[in-house]
Scaffold this active site. Structure first.
Site, mmCIF file in Angstrom:
data_model
loop_
_atom_site.group_PDB
_atom_site.id
_atom_site.type_symbol
_atom_site.label_atom_id
_atom_site.label_comp_id
_atom_site.label_asym_id
_atom_site.label_seq_id
_atom_site.Cartn_x
_atom_site.Cartn_y
_atom_site.Cartn_z
ATOM 1 N N ASP A 169 0.850 -1.187 0.000
ATOM 2 C CA ASP A 169 0.000 0.000 0.000
ATOM 3 C C ASP A 169 0.890 1.242 0.000
ATOM 4 O OD1 ASP A 169 -2.819 1.149 0.443
ATOM 5 O OD2 ASP A 169 -1.778 1.897 2.221
ATOM 6 N N TYR A 281 -0.566 11.572 3.235
ATOM 7 C CA TYR A 281 -1.373 11.767 2.028
ATOM 8 C C TYR A 281 -1.548 13.246 1.682
ATOM 9 C CZ TYR A 281 -2.633 6.840 2.410
ATOM 10 O OH TYR A 281 -2.584 5.465 2.467
ATOM 11 N N HIS A 336 -7.088 -6.345 -0.599
ATOM 12 C CA HIS A 336 -5.996 -5.379 -0.496
ATOM 13 C C HIS A 336 -4.969 -5.788 0.557
ATOM 14 C CE1 HIS A 336 -4.165 -1.371 -0.618
ATOM 15 N NE2 HIS A 336 -4.221 -1.332 0.708
#
Length: 362
Positions: A169, A281, A336
């Site tokens: 990720d 982020y 995921h």
């Protein structure tokens, strides 16, 4: 006329930049509105919305039991930050460095710590801002340049010049960037469920489905509100990511136990523990796309086909950016959270990749 031709490329670049940032901030506002409406709807329906509260007392029981490795700390001279990691395997063996994603911490690599310690010094790091690693306050401290430098400095502090680098990720994003910027540091690159960064930025602008799946990237640009949304109702949103039918771990035998889920909640419920991870982020749109993007390291890309956040087509496109041996394995029906959901298969594929490359050298 010639002057107009000279100005045209700059004008087109300016227009494209304006369109890009209009999309970013417009979508940020849309995502914030949607999440706010969800919150108001739950309150209007009489659903209890408990305000955030830190968890007091001892860590979750699963973190107090015999661990797959040893807790260690290293302080980086240049940044002054103290990093926490869990290590397994003898010192002096080749280094295998593991970089987790969001919202995770070193514990997501527990199966790999046990598996690879026989031949490697395996180090599962808490990234900057996560877990027991120091968390600078300001958003600017989480730019990609800082995160890349962290990994370089940690290798130096551990006494290594190169490693087998594995990232999942967001940790996969960092792993790609390390391989691009410091190829001499990476013997083998293994990425789980994250495409090459340029593939991600190009694909997201052309495919509305991926734009929708990546809505949290835009939502996280907003100050403090994402932290609030993750914290209410005893961190329900955090638990939902790992347990829901759509986004969670799909294999029944590998779903997080109640104690394991509590460990994640405990880590992210500490005061300020969400701001650092989300700040990662908040800098992404100022750093991508990359100017230098080719990868010259042997690379293995593992992908769960049912990833709720990443379109599988991006995995296929990634190979054009790797100018070396490249292997892609897509696991059907996998989610995921691949290294936790199917650890035996993932570990076997990693061993095969490492041994295969070793045989080629022999």
């Amino acid at each position: 006329m010639a002057r107009l031709r000279d100005c045209l490329p700059r004008l087109m670049f300016t227009i494209r930049s304006l369109l890009f940032w209009s999309l970013v901030y417009g979508y940020c506002g849309l995502c914030a509105s949607i999440y706010l409406l969800k919150l108001l709807w739950s309150i209007g329906q009489g659903t209890r919305a408990d305000l955030p509260a830190g968890r007091a007392g001892a860590p979750a029981p699963v973190l107090e039991r015999p661990l797959p490795g040893t807790h260690c700390y290293v302080r980086i001279k240049e940044s002054g930050l103290r990093f926490h990691y869990v290590a397994a395997g003898e010192r002096g063996k080749p280094l295998m460095l593991l970089l987790h994603g969001f919202p995770e911490f070193w514990y997501s690599w527990r199966y790999q710590l046990r598996e690879f310690k026989s031949e490697y010094r395996v180090v599962a790091l808490d990234l900057r801002g996560y877990g027991e690693t120091d968390a600078p306050i300001h958003r600017e401290n989480y730019k990609l340049d800082c995160l890349i430098t962290d990994i370089k400095d940690i290798l130096d502090s551990l006494g290594y010049s190169k490693c087998v680098l594995i990232g999942h990720d967001w940790g996969g994003m960092i792993a790609w960037l390390i391989a691009i910027c410091y190829p001499e540091m990476v013997m083998k690159l293994i990425v789980i469920n994250f495409p090459h960064p340029n593939v991600f930025t190009e694909y997201i602008l052309r495919h509305p489905a991926q734009l929708f799946k990546s809505s949290y990237y835009y939502f996280f640009q907003i100050p403090w509100f994402p932290e609030f949304m993750f914290s209410i109702n005893d961190f329900k949103a955090l638990k939902h990511l790992f347990t829901s039918h759509h986004t969670g771990i799909r294999g029944k035998g590998c779903q997080l136990t109640t104690e394991e889920l509590e460990a994640y909640v405990y880590v992210f419920s500490q005061p300020g523990a969400l701001s650092g991870p989300i700040n990662h982020y908040r800098n992404i749109f100022s750093c991508l796309p990359l100017k230098h993007h080719m990868v010259t390291t042997p690379t293995l890309l593992l992908w769960g086909e049912k990833d709720a956040f990443m379109e599988v087509e991006m995995a296929e496109v990634t190979k054009i950016y790797v100018k070396n041996y490249f292997r892609l394995t897509i696991l059907s029906e996998a989610s995921h959270w691949l290294q936790q959901e199917q650890p035996d298969i993932v570990n076997k594929l990693i061993w095969t990749f490492l041994k295969e490359e070793a045989r080629k050298k022999d």
